[in-house]
Design an enzyme around this catalytic site. Structure first.
Site, PDB file in Angstrom:
ATOM      1  N   TYR A  56       3.985  26.080  26.651  1.00 26.46           N
ATOM      2  CA  TYR A  56       4.372  24.982  26.751  1.00 26.46           C
ATOM      3  C   TYR A  56       6.010  24.835  26.548  1.00 26.46           C
ATOM      4  CZ  TYR A  56       1.370  21.123  27.971  1.00 26.46           C
ATOM      5  OH  TYR A  56       0.648  20.405  28.663  1.00 26.46           O
ATOM      6  N   GLU A  66       7.818  21.365  27.241  1.00 26.79           N
ATOM      7  CA  GLU A  66       8.367  20.072  27.631  1.00 26.79           C
ATOM      8  C   GLU A  66       9.819  19.935  27.061  1.00 26.79           C
ATOM      9  OE1 GLU A  66       5.448  17.630  25.493  1.00 26.79           O
ATOM     10  OE2 GLU A  66       4.269  17.194  27.474  1.00 26.79           O
ATOM     11  N   ASP A  91      14.811  14.849  52.215  1.00 19.57           N
ATOM     12  CA  ASP A  91      13.706  15.692  51.718  1.00 19.57           C
ATOM     13  C   ASP A  91      13.581  16.568  52.775  1.00 19.57           C
ATOM     14  OD1 ASP A  91      10.888  16.824  51.642  1.00 19.57           O
ATOM     15  OD2 ASP A  91       9.868  14.900  51.573  1.00 19.57           O
ATOM     16  N   THR A 107      10.003  21.157  48.683  1.00 19.30           N
ATOM     17  CA  THR A 107       8.914  22.035  48.241  1.00 19.30           C
ATOM     18  C   THR A 107       9.799  23.676  48.098  1.00 19.30           C
ATOM     19  OG1 THR A 107       8.128  22.711  50.227  1.00 19.30           O
ATOM     20  CG2 THR A 107       6.877  20.940  49.105  1.00 19.30           C
ATOM     21  N   LYS A 140       7.350  26.371  51.321  1.00 21.46           N
ATOM     22  CA  LYS A 140       7.214  26.380  52.807  1.00 21.46           C
ATOM     23  C   LYS A 140       8.184  27.537  53.330  1.00 21.46           C
ATOM     24  CE  LYS A 140       5.308  21.879  52.466  1.00 21.46           C
ATOM     25  NZ  LYS A 140       5.427  20.207  53.015  1.00 21.46           N
TER      26      LYS A 140
HETATM   27  C1  LIG Z   1       4.888  19.342  52.324  1.00 22.60           C
HETATM   28  C2  LIG Z   1       5.792  18.035  52.302  1.00 22.60           C
HETATM   29  C3  LIG Z   1       5.777  17.539  51.062  1.00 22.60           C
HETATM   30  C4  LIG Z   1       4.722  17.396  49.800  1.00 22.60           C
HETATM   31  O1  LIG Z   1       4.787  18.687  49.162  1.00 22.60           O
HETATM   32  P1  LIG Z   1       3.487  19.051  48.331  1.00 22.60           P
HETATM   33  O2  LIG Z   1       3.906  20.267  47.679  1.00 22.60           O
HETATM   34  O3  LIG Z   1       2.277  19.068  49.363  1.00 22.60           O
HETATM   35  O4  LIG Z   1       3.276  17.779  47.517  1.00 22.60           O
HETATM   36  C5  LIG Z   1       6.874  16.356  50.983  1.00 22.60           C
HETATM   37  N1  LIG Z   1       7.721  16.060  51.978  1.00 22.60           N
HETATM   38  C6  LIG Z   1       7.651  16.855  52.998  1.00 22.60           C
HETATM   39  C7  LIG Z   1       8.469  16.275  54.166  1.00 22.60           C
HETATM   40  C8  LIG Z   1       6.631  17.745  53.223  1.00 22.60           C
HETATM   41  O5  LIG Z   1       6.507  18.420  54.347  1.00 22.60           O
END
Ligand SMILES: *Cc1c(COP(=O)(O)O)cnc(C)c1O
Length: 416
Positions: free
Chosen positions: A54, A56, A200, A226, A229
């Site tokens: 842990y 935090e 994002d 993320t 990906k």
């Molecule tokens: C995949 C994705 C997310 C969310 O990611 P998670 O790990 O599934 O919560 C957020 N924004 C975009 C543009 C995404 O493609």
């Protein structure tokens, strides 16, 4: 994966499921553009005793003792993230992409504030203010779209809406958009209306650090991603921001939204960030895009229509309307043939979201296996055959045999 000796002894049921999934990942063409194969090194780092700890808080300011190693590990991941993305500040604690996004909302907006993001049916993510997401419930969310005629983001509409609505935050980024996003225009619009800009890059982070997609890091107030990906790390999330926002972002993640960080994930992320800093990762990112282009050319010659006409990133949206087959039965038939993708709405889709007109495909995972343009041509032909003979078991069977044969020649990273 290697040995699962203890697991097989203690819980053969779970061990068996993991083995089955391993076989599935080895023998199929994985075209889901948000998926990838992490390296064996990343897998090893995530499966460690770090899950026991842990921690935090942040390095030097924790609420539990025993942080000597964890502080150094988290700092290492932060330093690597800052160097790789050219960011002033990095927070590597978000549990995934969605909580990373929510943390930015919490840092920059009050409940009820106006936000402007891309609509889900046009390629935006749920967390960009779609009504079923809390981001569409806790905030007054407005959504921009792509243009009907060319299916590209309508930057004029974004500007018009931003001027009219004066949102607290504008969100740029997508989960199903096959073209380059012009973050400079978004930055101009945000500056003009006094909005914060969140970019994002969940899908395209690996392309950004690989130098094949422009980076929003110098332009945005905060960039979320993320880590699993195209970046090819463990499942997780990350926020990069200007130094001026570091305090607000850190507070929003902890204690605002989360408890203890997942330290085993942080270790895997540190490894993935080092891997993504190499020349070979730049080659990988370039090949992802070349493969996507090659796959698109093949699909066009098979008679499919592509949203926007093609792809200049890692994914494509295929409109199956010209072949007279909806997205869902096509995705199901393709899975039986060993080709795994997801059905997806296309912009202005006349069909319903649970059985839309398109499928979404992408090249990150198959490029990690070392496949190139020649394999994309084969793949396009197989997709065409399966969809043109929808529901024909003999065709599905013969394509499946070809898929398995090809996969056997391109071993996936991390699998035995
Ligand atoms: C995949 C994705 C997310 C969310 O990611 P998670 O790990 O599934 O919560 C957020 N924004 C975009 C543009 C995404 O493609």
């Amino acid at each position: 994966m290697g040995e699962l000796r203890a697991l097989e002894a203690v819980d053969p049921e779970v061990a068996g499921l993991i083995r089955e999934e391993e076989v599935r990942q080895a023998r199929t063409m994985r075209l889901i553009p948000s998926e990838n194969y992490v390296s064996k090194a990343v897998l090893e780092a995530t499966g460690t005793v770090l899950t026991n700890k842990y921690s935090e808080g942040y390095a030097g300011k924790r609420y539990y003792q025993g942080q000597g190693v964890i502080d150094r590990l988290e700092q290492l991941a932060i330093d690597r993230a800052k160097a790789l993305f050219g960011a002033e500040h990095a927070n590597v604690q978000p549990y995934s992409g969605s909580p990373a996004n929510l943390a930015v909302y919490a840092a920059f907006c009050k409940p009820g504030d106006r936000v402007l993001g891309m609509g889900l049916p046009h390629g935006g993510h749920l967390t960009h203010g779609w009504p079923v997401s809390v981001t569409g419930q806790f905030y007054e969310a407005h959504q921009y779209t792509v243009r009907r005629q060319d299916e590209l983001i309508d930057y004029d509409e974004v500007r018009r809406m931003a001027r009219e609505l004066r949102p607290a935050m504008i969100i740029a980024g997508a989960t199903a958009y096959p073209r380059v996003i012009d973050f400079e225009i978004f930055a101009e619009i945000a500056a003009e209306v006094g909005a914060r800009l969140m970019c994002d890059i969940a899908h395209i982070a690996g392309l950004v650090v690989g130098g094949v997609h422009p980076s929003p890091v110098p332009l945005a107030d905060a960039v979320t991603t993320t880590t699993h990906k195209t970046l090819r790390g463990p499942r997780g999330g990350m926020i990069l921001c200007k130094a001026a926002h570091a305090g607000a972002i850190n507070k929003a993640v902890f204690p605002g939204l989360q408890g203890g960080p997942h330290n085993h994930t942080t270790a895997g992320l540190a490894v993935a960030l080092a891997e993504a800093s190499t020349e070979s990762f730049r080659d990988y990112a370039a090949q992802v895009v070349s493969n996507s282009r090659a796959l698109c050319e093949g699909l066009l010659s098979e008679g499919f229509r592509l949203v926007t006409g093609g792809s200049d990133n890692h994914l494509a949206l295929v409109d199956l309307t010209p072949l007279g087959v909806p997205g869902k039965p096509a995705a199901q038939a393709l899975e039986r043939a060993g080709i795994v993708c997801n059905y997806n709405t296309i912009p202005y889709d006349p069909r319903k979201p649970f059985d839309p007109s398109g499928i979404r495909i992408g090249t990150p995972a198959i490029t990690s296996r070392g496949m190139r343009e020649g394999e994309m041509a084969l793949l396009a032909g197989w997709i065409g055959r399966v969809v043109r003979h929808i529901g024909d078991p003999a065709v599905e069977e013969s394509v499946r045999a070809e898929v398995e044969g090809l996969c056997a020649g391109f071993p996936a990273p991390g699998l035995d």
